[in-house]
Design an enzyme around this catalytic site. Structure first.
Site, PDB file in Angstrom:
ATOM      1  N   CYS A 203     143.668  33.465 -56.766  1.00  0.00           N
ATOM      2  CA  CYS A 203     142.390  32.823 -56.448  1.00  0.00           C
ATOM      3  C   CYS A 203     141.632  32.426 -57.724  1.00  0.00           C
ATOM      4  O   CYS A 203     142.105  31.624 -58.505  1.00  0.00           O
ATOM      5  CB  CYS A 203     141.591  33.746 -55.535  1.00  0.00           C
ATOM      6  SG  CYS A 203     140.129  33.024 -54.776  1.00  0.00           S
ATOM      7  N   HIS A 204     140.444  32.999 -57.945  1.00  0.00           N
ATOM      8  CA  HIS A 204     139.633  32.693 -59.116  1.00  0.00           C
ATOM      9  C   HIS A 204     139.972  33.581 -60.315  1.00  0.00           C
ATOM     10  O   HIS A 204     139.382  33.451 -61.376  1.00  0.00           O
ATOM     11  CB  HIS A 204     138.138  32.850 -58.789  1.00  0.00           C
ATOM     12  CG  HIS A 204     137.590  31.778 -57.907  1.00  0.00           C
ATOM     13  ND1 HIS A 204     137.837  31.747 -56.545  1.00  0.00           N
ATOM     14  CD2 HIS A 204     136.810  30.708 -58.176  1.00  0.00           C
ATOM     15  CE1 HIS A 204     137.223  30.694 -56.020  1.00  0.00           C
ATOM     16  NE2 HIS A 204     136.598  30.045 -56.981  1.00  0.00           N
TER      17      HIS A 204
END
Length: 191
Positions: free
Chosen positions: A113-114
């Site tokens: 994800c991030h």
């Protein structure tokens, strides 16, 4: 995944408040089931609070304070995502140094994800092919990475995925990559 054994492999999971809950719990469970010894490492004292998709999630006990965690005591690193967590971590020099030490030592890293925001800050995205949550594409390209839109990418000791839906593809690749951290002598000793 059962064919791979991670018995005795020590994995740091670097998080602070706001990590995406499922991006920590599901990979951690897979690592634990494969025999790894996972530790939540955090700049937070006592416990960390997860983000659960659209609201705050559960709290989890911190196993080791970041200021006392030594990268040389771990074999691999897991960087869960969520928006809040990596944004806070990339602003902490001690967190960035912790992540950088794994790359400098050639130890395997997994990020979803991030999570790659912290990898960018550690200077380790350049020259790597990876994926992430789509909004990080430009950040990663500006850092010299080749961003691709795939469920999982493995390149140069780093495995990345885009989002929680990718965890079924992410977990087996994390275990396979982390098993390679042993090297032939450590693998034989673990068996």
């Amino acid at each position: 995944m059962a064919a791979e054994t991670l018995n005795g492999l020590k994995v740091a999971i670097l998080v602070t408040d706001g990590f995406e809950q499922v991006e920590m719990t599901e990979p951690r469970q897979a690592l634990d089931e494969a025999g790894a010894e996972t530790r939540l490492v955090s700049p937070m004292d006592g416990q960390v609070k997860a983000w659960n998709f659209k609201e705050w999630g559960d709290t989890f006990p911190v196993d080791m304070a970041l200021d006392s965690a030594r990268p040389e005591d771990f074999d691999a690193l897991l960087l869960p995502g969520g928006v809040i967590n990596p944004d806070k971590l990339r602003a902490l020099p001690e967190a960035v140094a912790f992540v950088k030490a794994f790359f400098d030592a050639g130890k395997p890293v997994a990020s979803i994800c991030h999570g790659p925001w912290t990898i960018i800050e550690a200077g380790a995205a350049h020259g790597r092919r990876l994926t992430s949550w789509p909004s990080l594409k430009t950040d990663l390209q500006n850092a010299g990475a080749q961003w691709v839109d795939q469920d999982v990418v493995v390149d140069q000791g780093l495995v990345t995925s885009r989002k929680p839906d990718d965890i079924p593809a992410f977990n087996p690749e994390v275990i396979k990559l982390f098993a390679s951290a042993r090297g032939p002598s450590r693998q034989a000793a673990a068996e």
